[in-house]
Design a protein around this motif. Sequence first.
Motif, PDB file in Angstrom:
ATOM      1  N   ARG A  55       0.835  -1.038  -0.136  1.00 34.28           N
ATOM      2  CA  ARG A  55      -0.094   0.021   0.043  1.00 34.28           C
ATOM      3  C   ARG A  55       0.764   1.107  -0.117  1.00 34.28           C
ATOM      4  NH1 ARG A  55      -3.273  -2.801   3.858  1.00 34.28           N
ATOM      5  NH2 ARG A  55      -2.323  -1.588   5.427  1.00 34.28           N
ATOM      6  N   ARG A  56       1.800   1.228   0.867  1.00 32.45           N
ATOM      7  CA  ARG A  56       2.753   2.423   0.887  1.00 32.45           C
ATOM      8  C   ARG A  56       3.651   2.629  -0.325  1.00 32.45           C
ATOM      9  NH1 ARG A  56       4.864   6.673   1.694  1.00 32.45           N
ATOM     10  NH2 ARG A  56       6.319   7.417   3.435  1.00 32.45           N
ATOM     11  N   LEU A  57       4.103   1.622  -1.181  1.00 31.74           N
ATOM     12  CA  LEU A  57       4.674   1.744  -2.309  1.00 31.74           C
ATOM     13  C   LEU A  57       3.786   2.374  -3.648  1.00 31.74           C
ATOM     14  CD1 LEU A  57       6.709  -1.551  -2.371  1.00 31.74           C
ATOM     15  CD2 LEU A  57       7.562   0.691  -2.681  1.00 31.74           C
ATOM     16  N   ALA A  58       2.434   1.848  -3.393  1.00 28.46           N
ATOM     17  CA  ALA A  58       1.622   2.135  -4.682  1.00 28.46           C
ATOM     18  C   ALA A  58       1.507   3.684  -4.412  1.00 28.46           C
ATOM     19  CB  ALA A  58       0.054   1.398  -4.263  1.00 28.46           C
ATOM     20  N   GLU A  59       0.906   4.068  -3.016  1.00 29.87           N
ATOM     21  CA  GLU A  59       0.829   5.560  -2.812  1.00 29.87           C
ATOM     22  C   GLU A  59       2.084   6.270  -3.185  1.00 29.87           C
ATOM     23  OE1 GLU A  59       1.108   9.168  -0.785  1.00 29.87           O
ATOM     24  OE2 GLU A  59       2.294   7.257  -0.295  1.00 29.87           O
ATOM     25  N   PHE A  60       3.093   5.915  -3.009  1.00 29.47           N
ATOM     26  CA  PHE A  60       4.251   6.713  -3.120  1.00 29.47           C
ATOM     27  C   PHE A  60       4.476   7.024  -4.677  1.00 29.47           C
ATOM     28  CE2 PHE A  60       9.111   7.301  -3.484  1.00 29.47           C
ATOM     29  CZ  PHE A  60       9.069   8.567  -2.630  1.00 29.47           C
ATOM     30  N   VAL A  61       4.406   6.037  -5.500  1.00 28.77           N
ATOM     31  CA  VAL A  61       4.531   6.257  -6.847  1.00 28.77           C
ATOM     32  C   VAL A  61       3.079   6.553  -7.666  1.00 28.77           C
ATOM     33  CG1 VAL A  61       6.467   4.485  -6.857  1.00 28.77           C
ATOM     34  CG2 VAL A  61       4.160   3.713  -7.481  1.00 28.77           C
ATOM     35  N   GLY A  62       2.162   6.814  -7.051  1.00 27.32           N
ATOM     36  CA  GLY A  62       0.917   7.246  -7.717  1.00 27.32           C
ATOM     37  C   GLY A  62       0.038   6.474  -8.401  1.00 27.32           C
ATOM     38  N   CYS A  63       0.106   5.132  -7.768  1.00 23.68           N
ATOM     39  CA  CYS A  63      -0.545   4.172  -8.271  1.00 23.68           C
ATOM     40  C   CYS A  63      -1.583   3.619  -7.193  1.00 23.68           C
ATOM     41  CB  CYS A  63       0.346   2.937  -8.874  1.00 23.68           C
ATOM     42  SG  CYS A  63       1.421   3.317 -10.280  1.00 23.68           S
ATOM     43  N   ASP A  64      -2.595   2.753  -7.957  1.00 27.77           N
ATOM     44  CA  ASP A  64      -3.750   2.235  -7.004  1.00 27.77           C
ATOM     45  C   ASP A  64      -3.270   1.055  -6.161  1.00 27.77           C
ATOM     46  OD1 ASP A  64      -5.404   4.193  -8.299  1.00 27.77           O
ATOM     47  OD2 ASP A  64      -6.160   2.779  -9.850  1.00 27.77           O
ATOM     48  N   ALA A  65      -2.397   0.130  -6.696  1.00 25.57           N
ATOM     49  CA  ALA A  65      -2.084  -0.951  -6.167  1.00 25.57           C
ATOM     50  C   ALA A  65      -0.713  -1.312  -6.427  1.00 25.57           C
ATOM     51  CB  ALA A  65      -3.041  -2.194  -6.494  1.00 25.57           C
ATOM     52  N   ALA A  66      -0.190  -1.986  -5.703  1.00 22.44           N
ATOM     53  CA  ALA A  66       1.295  -2.802  -5.886  1.00 22.44           C
ATOM     54  C   ALA A  66       1.306  -4.317  -5.541  1.00 22.44           C
ATOM     55  CB  ALA A  66       2.409  -1.896  -5.304  1.00 22.44           C
ATOM     56  N   LEU A  67       2.443  -4.870  -6.146  1.00 20.37           N
ATOM     57  CA  LEU A  67       2.684  -6.181  -5.947  1.00 20.37           C
ATOM     58  C   LEU A  67       4.072  -6.456  -5.663  1.00 20.37           C
ATOM     59  CD1 LEU A  67       0.496  -8.833  -5.851  1.00 20.37           C
ATOM     60  CD2 LEU A  67       1.444  -9.397  -7.941  1.00 20.37           C
ATOM     61  N   LEU A  68       4.417  -7.111  -4.488  1.00 16.17           N
ATOM     62  CA  LEU A  68       5.890  -7.081  -4.126  1.00 16.17           C
ATOM     63  C   LEU A  68       6.191  -8.440  -4.595  1.00 16.17           C
ATOM     64  CD1 LEU A  68       6.284  -6.312  -0.350  1.00 16.17           C
ATOM     65  CD2 LEU A  68       7.618  -5.272  -2.362  1.00 16.17           C
ATOM     66  N   PHE A  69       7.545  -8.429  -5.320  1.00 16.97           N
ATOM     67  CA  PHE A  69       8.267  -9.636  -5.913  1.00 16.97           C
ATOM     68  C   PHE A  69       9.588  -9.714  -5.100  1.00 16.97           C
ATOM     69  CE2 PHE A  69       5.126  -9.184  -9.077  1.00 16.97           C
ATOM     70  CZ  PHE A  69       5.122 -10.175  -9.813  1.00 16.97           C
ATOM     71  N   SER A  70      10.281 -10.732  -5.317  1.00 12.26           N
ATOM     72  CA  SER A  70      11.576 -11.058  -4.559  1.00 12.26           C
ATOM     73  C   SER A  70      12.728 -10.364  -5.172  1.00 12.26           C
ATOM     74  CB  SER A  70      11.890 -12.489  -4.787  1.00 12.26           C
ATOM     75  OG  SER A  70      11.161 -13.346  -3.820  1.00 12.26           O
ATOM     76  N   THR A  71      12.753 -10.071  -6.731  1.00 11.47           N
ATOM     77  CA  THR A  71      13.681  -9.632  -7.343  1.00 11.47           C
ATOM     78  C   THR A  71      13.077  -8.780  -8.702  1.00 11.47           C
ATOM     79  OG1 THR A  71      14.316 -11.105  -8.869  1.00 11.47           O
ATOM     80  CG2 THR A  71      15.372 -11.152  -6.813  1.00 11.47           C
ATOM     81  N   GLY A  72      13.847  -7.789  -9.078  1.00 11.12           N
ATOM     82  CA  GLY A  72      13.254  -7.022 -10.234  1.00 11.12           C
ATOM     83  C   GLY A  72      13.307  -8.068 -11.560  1.00 11.12           C
ATOM     84  N   TYR A  73      14.351  -8.922 -11.580  1.00  7.62           N
ATOM     85  CA  TYR A  73      14.416  -9.995 -12.292  1.00  7.62           C
ATOM     86  C   TYR A  73      13.084 -10.858 -12.510  1.00  7.62           C
ATOM     87  CZ  TYR A  73      17.249 -11.910 -16.313  1.00  7.62           C
ATOM     88  OH  TYR A  73      17.887 -12.197 -17.571  1.00  7.62           O
ATOM     89  N   MET A  74      12.439 -11.245 -11.376  1.00 10.62           N
ATOM     90  CA  MET A  74      11.366 -11.845 -11.405  1.00 10.62           C
ATOM     91  C   MET A  74      10.224 -11.112 -11.742  1.00 10.62           C
ATOM     92  SD  MET A  74      11.974 -13.884  -7.853  1.00 10.62           S
ATOM     93  CE  MET A  74      10.447 -15.131  -7.972  1.00 10.62           C
ATOM     94  N   VAL A  75      10.101  -9.835 -11.471  1.00 14.66           N
ATOM     95  CA  VAL A  75       9.119  -9.010 -12.055  1.00 14.66           C
ATOM     96  C   VAL A  75       8.705  -9.090 -13.577  1.00 14.66           C
ATOM     97  CG1 VAL A  75       7.996  -6.702 -11.972  1.00 14.66           C
ATOM     98  CG2 VAL A  75       9.087  -7.528  -9.912  1.00 14.66           C
TER      99      VAL A  75
END
Length: 385
Positions: A91-111
């Motif tokens: 929730r904190r990440l989504a708000e910070f970057v101006g989006c509605d929702a966010a999903l955490l992944f283990s690495t950027g490569y995995m995203v």
Amino acid sequence: MAIWDSLDSEFAALDAAGLRRRRRTIDERHGAEVVIDGRRVINFCANDYLGLADHPALVEAAIAGAKGWGMGAGASHLVSGHFAAHEHAERRLAEFVGCDAALLFSTGYMVNSGIVAALVGRGDAVFADRLNHASLVDGSLLSRADLRRYPHGDIATLERMLAESSAPRKLILTDSVFSMDGDIAPLPALFALAERFDAWLVVDDAHGFGVLGPQGRGALQHYGIRSPRVLYVGTLGKAAGVYGAFVAGATQVVEWLMQKARTYIFTTGAPPLLAETICAAIDLIEAGDGRRAHVAELVARLRSGLDHPERLMASTTPIQPVLVGANDAAVALAAQLFEDGLWVPAIRPPTVPAGTARLRVSLSAAHTVEQVDALAVSINRRLVP
């Protein structure tokens, strides 16, 4: 053992081409200074752009998180590995970057390996900048969509490719800040094309999160872009100083990724203590205007202090590549700088195109003006015109 023995000749070929990679082991870290084999050097390799990787607030958050949650998540997020700490961080990440929702992944490569295939598949088309990160390339290949790569930053060619495509679903894929050149993608023009051709736009802001935009909120906020067709990827192991990554966007799209991204579904959740640390990092990034201003000052100082401006690439970001050319020359120059107490990586193919081996200088808020001046003096003395 012919297969085993063939490795020797392949290693020899890597050595002959100046392409064999070797690791250095850090024994101690103190801000921008590290100790390697008993020797203290200034680290110009790390992507720790805001100097947060060993910040006391992050250390304290990690300790508190470990005491509160323990270590491992124990299962994937969709089984029993999703904790309140993860939920709060998303929730904190989504708000910070101006989006509605966010999903955490283990690495950027995995995203990047997972979300492309969740959005497009066989018969669809991905349009990717030729200098995109390897994870974006691999994600495109895994999707089985038709991969069309346009010359770096070439909006006219991309427009023609999109106009000629009859694919039912189209996806434009780009880094924001290109990791080896340091330049910024023309995101407003890419967004305009996505709107015109009804395409997804996925922006990997690995090197922009925490650095670009008001309060470090990233490349989309930097350009004022917000749309359900845009997905934002942020990395947490660079300017944030922690570990992991996330994707953010419209609620419905993020929910779809949670259902379909294999690299999210089939992996154990990140330790919840990291989620606690991520929230502490966002607070530091948000209050980090002074750090970003210092980095901008260091960028300007390095660029004005080098005697070979023609070797510099057109970058205003903390990534400042110095072109050398030949692989062996780049490796030799990096070794000479290391002897001067300056650790700068030599980047060679396949990471960069053949003939463009370079030093990749990464500047950080942890660096001092004096350290950057020392780097400029050493490069000026060592670099052969």
